[in-house]
Design a protein around this motif. Structure first.
Motif, PDB file in Angstrom:
ATOM      1  N   GLY A  63       0.839  -1.198   0.000  1.00  0.00           N
ATOM      2  CA  GLY A  63       0.000   0.000   0.000  1.00  0.00           C
ATOM      3  C   GLY A  63       0.878   1.252   0.000  1.00  0.00           C
ATOM      4  O   GLY A  63       0.535   2.275  -0.570  1.00  0.00           O
ATOM      5  N   GLN A  64       2.060   1.166   0.640  1.00  0.00           N
ATOM      6  CA  GLN A  64       2.936   2.341   0.729  1.00  0.00           C
ATOM      7  C   GLN A  64       4.031   2.331  -0.341  1.00  0.00           C
ATOM      8  O   GLN A  64       4.341   3.325  -0.941  1.00  0.00           O
ATOM      9  N   ASP A  65       4.617   1.147  -0.562  1.00  0.00           N
ATOM     10  CA  ASP A  65       5.709   1.078  -1.537  1.00  0.00           C
ATOM     11  C   ASP A  65       5.636  -0.310  -2.166  1.00  0.00           C
ATOM     12  O   ASP A  65       5.743  -1.311  -1.470  1.00  0.00           O
ATOM     13  N   SER A  66       5.477  -0.368  -3.471  1.00  0.00           N
ATOM     14  CA  SER A  66       5.177  -1.676  -4.064  1.00  0.00           C
ATOM     15  C   SER A  66       6.423  -2.553  -4.234  1.00  0.00           C
ATOM     16  O   SER A  66       6.324  -3.721  -4.540  1.00  0.00           O
ATOM     17  N   THR A  67       7.649  -1.995  -4.029  1.00  0.00           N
ATOM     18  CA  THR A  67       8.847  -2.832  -4.192  1.00  0.00           C
ATOM     19  C   THR A  67       9.295  -3.358  -2.836  1.00  0.00           C
ATOM     20  O   THR A  67       9.382  -2.599  -1.882  1.00  0.00           O
ATOM     21  N   LEU A  68       9.569  -4.664  -2.793  1.00  0.00           N
ATOM     22  CA  LEU A  68      10.121  -5.142  -1.531  1.00  0.00           C
ATOM     23  C   LEU A  68      11.097  -6.278  -1.726  1.00  0.00           C
ATOM     24  O   LEU A  68      11.082  -6.958  -2.750  1.00  0.00           O
ATOM     25  N   GLU A  69      11.958  -6.420  -0.711  1.00  0.00           N
ATOM     26  CA  GLU A  69      12.939  -7.503  -0.723  1.00  0.00           C
ATOM     27  C   GLU A  69      12.230  -8.701  -0.082  1.00  0.00           C
ATOM     28  O   GLU A  69      11.882  -8.673   1.101  1.00  0.00           O
ATOM     29  N   ILE A  70      11.987  -9.743  -0.896  1.00  0.00           N
ATOM     30  CA  ILE A  70      11.112 -10.814  -0.423  1.00  0.00           C
ATOM     31  C   ILE A  70      11.831 -11.909   0.364  1.00  0.00           C
ATOM     32  O   ILE A  70      11.211 -12.614   1.152  1.00  0.00           O
ATOM     33  N   PHE A  71      13.139 -12.083   0.129  1.00  0.00           N
ATOM     34  CA  PHE A  71      13.831 -13.257   0.682  1.00  0.00           C
ATOM     35  C   PHE A  71      13.716 -13.299   2.203  1.00  0.00           C
ATOM     36  O   PHE A  71      13.400 -14.341   2.795  1.00  0.00           O
ATOM     37  N   GLN A  72      13.934 -12.143   2.846  1.00  0.00           N
ATOM     38  CA  GLN A  72      13.922 -12.131   4.318  1.00  0.00           C
ATOM     39  C   GLN A  72      12.541 -12.438   4.872  1.00  0.00           C
ATOM     40  O   GLN A  72      12.397 -13.188   5.829  1.00  0.00           O
ATOM     41  N   HIS A  73      11.520 -11.858   4.232  1.00  0.00           N
ATOM     42  CA  HIS A  73      10.149 -12.116   4.700  1.00  0.00           C
ATOM     43  C   HIS A  73       9.804 -13.591   4.551  1.00  0.00           C
ATOM     44  O   HIS A  73       9.198 -14.197   5.432  1.00  0.00           O
ATOM     45  N   ILE A  74      10.211 -14.148   3.402  1.00  0.00           N
ATOM     46  CA  ILE A  74       9.861 -15.555   3.138  1.00  0.00           C
ATOM     47  C   ILE A  74      10.611 -16.475   4.098  1.00  0.00           C
ATOM     48  O   ILE A  74      10.084 -17.497   4.548  1.00  0.00           O
ATOM     49  N   THR A  75      11.835 -16.098   4.466  1.00  0.00           N
ATOM     50  CA  THR A  75      12.595 -16.924   5.416  1.00  0.00           C
ATOM     51  C   THR A  75      11.868 -17.008   6.758  1.00  0.00           C
ATOM     52  O   THR A  75      11.770 -18.086   7.356  1.00  0.00           O
ATOM     53  N   LEU A  76      11.337 -15.879   7.213  1.00  0.00           N
ATOM     54  CA  LEU A  76      10.589 -15.903   8.484  1.00  0.00           C
ATOM     55  C   LEU A  76       9.347 -16.788   8.343  1.00  0.00           C
ATOM     56  O   LEU A  76       8.980 -17.524   9.264  1.00  0.00           O
TER      57      LEU A  76
END
Ligand code: HEM
Length: 395
Positions: A63-76
């Motif tokens: 909603g705020q910024d459409s780009t994100l670094e996914i690897f860290q989120h997916i690891t959690l």
């Protein structure tokens, strides 16, 4: 050939080299009844609470910024999943900051293992132990072990409770940790604390870092191949509708998505290679041979990108895995082969399918051309600069 070690700490911090763990086929490990992706609910539906937490988080961020670094989120998310499925963990790893330090320790070990292999002086255990990298590896191992000790301790104390024991008796299948805690060896004794921890370490690590790498690179492959992404989405929409629920049976009914997952595992194998110590000499067909006792690296990344094995290996072409297509039995080895192949392969494939299916229903994945990921071989395949994607929420 002997597998070198189960777990990074044993391999690179010699003081942690313990017993290599029980042999496969000894019964109890294989009897673990892969609980499902966050749990198997009544009626064969799969629970996917870990993935929902991630998707809700993503929805807020994009909603705020459409780009994100996914690897860290997916690891959690994958750590959350394995903790729930294998270690009877309640609560969310993703919402509790204390798990970040375990993930950081695993990340450090990934880097340290790799740099040790490349430094000739660090092959000597004594020199390594006193080096700055050796000290960092020592503290990362300690942190990782503290985490696993805590998981074991907390389950042990839960099982002191009568009510919890009753719940356990009613379970159709036991979690991996409960099997280990109740396991009896041939001499009637339970596993020693050291052996128990070695098994928990292996599953904790193999059970989340590999799948995190797999899911992240699959998302990247689909983002860079939008026509295939859209074909998968259509297949999943016609199978699952809005994705409010997913069953075991559904997992066998997504052939095109499965082909794309396999093609991504070929181009980006989450475990890029393994090493072995030769227990006897190996002679190749051309007469050259390797002596007993040396360490060899087998590169799955190299195999999957070898033009003699795969035509146009850099091209993402899921039709290579179309039903009926033929290939050499050892040309595609994301889960290794032979006696010590991946014991969690089925669990992992299910986890990858659920993650891909439900994510494609909620988001469109687009690459970030300013930050193209650079694959780097570690114990699992990582990206030097992370994996950045644009996520567009679908209505
Ligand atoms: C995409 C995900 C995964 C990939 C690509 C993968 C790949 C591999 C590979 C290549 C090996 C062989 C390592 C070697 O020979 O040195 C292995 C071993 C192993 N994997 Fe996986 N794995 C994945 C997920 C999992 C999961 C989810 C679990 C547990 C739930 C798991 C548990 C294990 C264990 C316990 C071993 C050691 C088996 C043994 O030594 O007999 N893996 N995996």
């Amino acid at each position: 050939m002997q597998r070198e070690a189960h777990w990074t700490c044993k391999l690179y911090m010699p003081q942690y080299r313990g017993t290599p763990g029980p042999k496969r086929g000894s019964g109890w490990v294989g009897e673990w009844g892969w609980g499902g992706y966050g749990g198997l609910l009544p009626s064969g539906r799969l629970g996917f609470s870990s993935l929902l937490v991630l998707q809700d988080k993503w929805e807020q961020i994009v909603g705020q910024d459409s780009t994100l670094e996914i690897f860290q989120h997916i690891t959690l998310m994958t750590l959350d999943t394995i903790m729930k499925c294998a270690f009877s963990h309640e609560g969310s790893v993703q919402l509790d900051r204390k798990y970040k330090s375990y993930i950081q320790a695993v990340e450090d070990l990934n880097d340290l293992v790799f740099s040790r292999v490349r430094n000739i002086f660090h092959q000597n255990d004594i020199i390594y132990r006193v080096s700055s990298n050796g000290c960092r590896a020592n503290s990362a191992c300690k942190l990782a072990h503290d985490h696993t000790d805590q998981v074991i301790k907390s389950r042990r104390s839960q099982l002191q409770d009568e009510e919890e024991l009753e719940k356990l008796k009613k379970k159709r299948r036991l979690d991996f940790l409960d099997i280990l805690l109740f396991a009896r060896m041939e001499n009637g004794k339970g596993l020693s604390d050291k052996d128990l921890r070695a098994e928990v370490d292996t599953f904790m690590f193999e059970g989340h870092d590999t799948t995190a790498s797999g899911i992240s690179w699959i998302f990247y492959a689909l983002a860079t191949n939008p026509e295939h992404q859209q074909r998968c989405r259509k297949e999943i929409q016609s199978l699952l509708g809005d994705g409010a629920s997913i069953t075991w049976n559904d997992l066998d009914k997504m052939p095109y998505t499965t082909m794309c997952i396999k093609e991504a595992l070929r181009i980006y194998p989450p475990v890029p290679g393994v090493s072995r110590e030769l227990s006897s000499p190996v002679t190749f067909p051309d007469g050259r041979s390797l002596p007993k006792g040396i360490h060899v690296m087998l590169s799955f990344y190299g195999l999957h990108h070898n033009p003699n094995v795969w035509q146009n290996p850099e091209v993402f072409d899921p039709s290579r895995f179309a039903p009926g297509s033929s290939r050499h039995s050892h040309s595609f080895l994301p889960f290794s082969g032979g006696a010590r192949n991946c014991i969690g392969k089925q669990f992992a494939m299910n986890e990858l399918k659920v993650a891909v299916a439900l994510t494609l229903l909620r988001f469109e994945l687009l690459p970030d051309p300013t930050r193209v990921p650079i694959p780097i071989p570690r114990i699992v395949l990582k990206s030097k600069n992370g994996i950045h994607l644009h996520l567009k929420k679908l209505q």
